[in-house]
Each structure stands twice: as structure tokens, then as C-alpha cells.
Design an enzyme around this catalytic site. Structure first.
Site, PDB file in Angstrom:
ATOM      1  N   ASN A  98       0.833  -1.200   0.000  1.00 12.75           N
ATOM      2  CA  ASN A  98       0.000   0.000   0.000  1.00 12.75           C
ATOM      3  C   ASN A  98       0.873   1.258   0.000  1.00 12.75           C
ATOM      4  OD1 ASN A  98       0.885   0.084   2.671  1.00 12.75           O
ATOM      5  ND2 ASN A  98      -1.161   0.214   3.571  1.00 12.75           N
ATOM      6  N   ASP A 128     -11.764   0.029   4.554  1.00 13.52           N
ATOM      7  CA  ASP A 128     -10.564  -0.801   4.511  1.00 13.52           C
ATOM      8  C   ASP A 128     -10.935  -2.266   4.359  1.00 13.52           C
ATOM      9  OD1 ASP A 128      -8.890   1.346   4.783  1.00 13.52           O
ATOM     10  OD2 ASP A 128      -8.097   0.801   6.742  1.00 13.52           O
TER      11      ASP A 128
END
Length: 357
Positions: free
Chosen positions: A102, A172
Site C-alpha cells: 500500500n 478498509d
């Protein structure tokens, strides 16, 4: 699900922090993959290690938040700006099947762990990238930023109250599910062709993909969803809660005409069926309907009522706190424990909630 799901054990290197990326890594760890997590040595590792509740022991190396998505991983603390540490990372990546990242693109390129660099070294590598907005955006964001940007906060909260975030970093979680699906398809293609892949999703796209009926309420009916508490814009009574005689709060989720008729029979107010014979009439007269239901349900014991509603096929629930949730055997069965280096035991729930037989 047993730990022997992968007959040829997958090796996964996790270059991700916080929640979404680590949740993907933990998913594969639960299925038996060898997951190596590389954390930034300079910053003390994954930032969520320090995200502790006031009631948590400050001396422990990890927080409950960190534990939630980090189970059964080999952790290495490396500084990828350091030549020696970067070389160690490359060695760990040597025979990896999947990389989960990420990092923002510019940062990954600076550290030498971007897709272009790693795919040249390992052509059959599956590189899974999580972004906040897209591949080119360098804008930083946490889950709550996406809850705001993707319309969730505008819709969430009480009618006269301010926008409210969801109590779980659900964007998320949703993005993690999207990335898992992409990785599984990439694995299937690699088994068929031998080719690696670049798989990516963003928190924003994952959030928008999850708007479902609220999105189509706008796209097809020009309706901008408003804050309604737990109520539903299309159905009534659905998400509405009522206080019973014993002070317990129950919630109703009536989705069909039969369920509404059965509800009225259980609470012995069949006249409500004649007053509100269709879902449309119930939505239009939500306030009056709720007043009548609240008065009737307020005379009944919660457990007896819930039992009768279950027998009648009417979806209903008691509103549980977290302690009460984990008193349920099915929830207890989903707890994973792990002994830490300091002797403490961390706990979290499984991310794998399916059976494959």
C-alpha cells in the site's frame, strides 16, 4: 478451514500497514500461506502498533488494533532506504508468489519495491496494490477520509444530527475483500498461463462499489440519501428499534408483506395490517406506524417477543454489545489466539468466514 488448504504453500510478502493490506495478508495466512511482513524499522514498525486504548498495557509491543489483522506472520523490521536492509528485502522477495503493497507510487519507486522493479526481477510475481484513490494519486488518506469522500458519512447518523463515521474501518475491510478477489483470479490465471499480474484496487472504488441500493436511489430516482439513523429509505419497519417492557431494546427488519402480517399477529394488533397494507404505505406513514408499534411492543417482554417472532419468521434482533456478541458460541469459534514473544497472548477474529469442503 484447515491450515493445509494450499497444497503447495504460497509465499506472500506484505509491504503494507494499517488495516486493509494486512487484512489481505492475514486472510492468506489463515489459509496456510507463508506470510512475511516487512515493517519500517525507522518508524518503529506498523503505525497501528501504537494505536492503543487507554486500558491497554503501554509496555506491550503491539496494540489490540495491530493484532486484529496480524496473525501468524513472520515480521522483519527493515529500513528500505538502507542498502543492506533493502538487499535483505530482495532476498525475502526472491521466491515470493505475491506481494501486497500500500505504498504510494512515488515512495515505492524510491524504495525500489514498485511493480516495475519487482516484476522485472520476478516475471511470474503477482503484485497486489492498494491505493487510497488511484495509481497516480499521491494524496494520503485513512478509512474515515474515504467514508467522507464516498458518501457514507453524509448518509450516516440521526436525522437532525451531524454526519457520523461507521465504528469499524469498513472501507478498509471492503477494499481488502476486493483485493483478495483480484489476487485469487490472478492466481488462477498464473496456474493456467504461468504469467504474473498486477492487481490493484483503491479504497475509493471499493467504497463506491459498496453503495449498492443507495447509489441506485440516486442514479435511477434522483434521490440523495439522507441521514435516517438506523431506518431504511425503501422499507418500513426495517432497522427501527423499540424498547420492551423489561427495558431491553429490540430491532425489527420486516421486508415482506407476510412478515408484517405475522408481526402484527404476534403483537396482537392485526388492525395495523388494514391501516398499512403495503410497504409503500408503511414507508409513507413511518412515524405513525412506529408510534403504534412502540406502544404495543412496550408492553411485551423482549426474550418472549423475540422467541415468538422467530417462530413466526419475522427478522428481529436484540442489540448486543461486544461482550454479548462473544458470548455467542458461533462468535467464540471465530477467535484466533497467538502467543507473543513477551509471553502475552493476543486475540482477534478470523478473516476467513467460509467453509470449503
Amino acid at each position: 478451514m484447515t491450515s493445509s488448504f494450499f497444497t503447495n504453500q504460497l509465499k506472500i510478502v506484505e509491504l503494507a500497514s494499517v488495516l486493509a493490506g494486512p487484512a489481505v495478508g492475514m486472510f492468506f495466512a489463515e489459509l496456510g500461506a507463508n506470510v512475511i511482513k516487512i515493517e519500517n524499522k525507522k518508524t518503529g514498525g506498523d503505525m497501528t502498533r501504537s494505536w492503543k486504548l487507554p486500558s491497554e498495557n503501554p509496555a506491550l509491543a503491539t496494540s489490540a488494533y495491530y493484532a486484529s489483522v496480524n496473525w501468524n506472520k513472520q515480521v522483519y523490521f527493515l529500513d528500505l532506504e538502507d542498502t543492506t536492509d533493502r538487499q535483505q528485502a530482495y532476498e525475502l522477495l526472491q521466491d515470493a508468489d505475491i506481494v501486497i503493497s500500500n505504498y504510494r507510487t512515488a515512495v515505492a519507486q524510491k524504495l525500489g519495491v514498485d511493480y516495475e522493479t519487482l516484476s522485472q526481477r520476478h516475471p511470474n510475481l503477482i503484485f497486489a496494490q492498494l491505493n487510497a484513490f488511484d495509481d497516480t494519486s499521491e494524496r494520503p488518506a485513512f478509512d474515515v477520509v474515504l467514508q467522507a469522500e464516498a458518501g457514507f458519512m453524509f448518509m450516516n447518523g440521526e436525522k437532525e444530527g451531524p454526519p457520523v463515521k461507521m465504528p469499524v474501518a469498513l472501507i478498509d475491510v471492503l477494499a481488502a475483500h476486493q483485493l483478495k478477489e483480484g489476487i485469487l483470479l490472478a492466481l488462477l490465471r498464473r496456474y493456467q498461463t504461468g504469467q504474473g499480474s498486477y492487481v490493484s484496487t483503491s479504497l475509493f472504488e471499493s467504497a463506491v462499489a459498496s453503495l449498492v441500493n443507495q447509489a441506485t436511489n440516486w442514479l435511477m430516482a434522483n434521490h440523495i440519501p439522507q441521514r435516517m439513523g438506523t431506518q431504511h429509505p425503501n422499507i418500513a419497519p426495517y432497522g427501527d428499534s423499540y424498547v420492551c417492557l423489561d427495558g431491553k431494546v429490540i430491532l425489527l427488519a420486516v421486508g415482506t408483506e407476510k412478515q408484517f402480517r405475522n408481526l402484527c399477529q404476534v403483537i396482537q394488533h392485526d388492525e395495523l395490517v388494514a391501516l398499512y397494507p403495503t410497504n409503500a404505505s408503511r414507508v409513507q406513514n413511518r412515524t405513525a406506524l412506529n408510534e403504534a408499534l412502540a406502544q404495543a411492543i412496550g408492553q411485551l417482554n423482549s426474550q418472549e417477543l423475540l422467541s415468538q417472532l422467530e417462530k413466526a419468521g419475522v427478522p428481529a434482533a436484540s442489540i448486543r454489545n461486544m461482550q454479548e456478541v462473544f458470548e455467542v458460541p458461533a462468535a467464540q469459534a471465530m477467535i484466533l489466539e497467538e502467543k507473543q514473544a513477551d509471553g502475552s497472548v493476543s486475540k482477534r477474529v478470523k478473516t476467513v468466514a467460509f467453509e470449503l469442503k
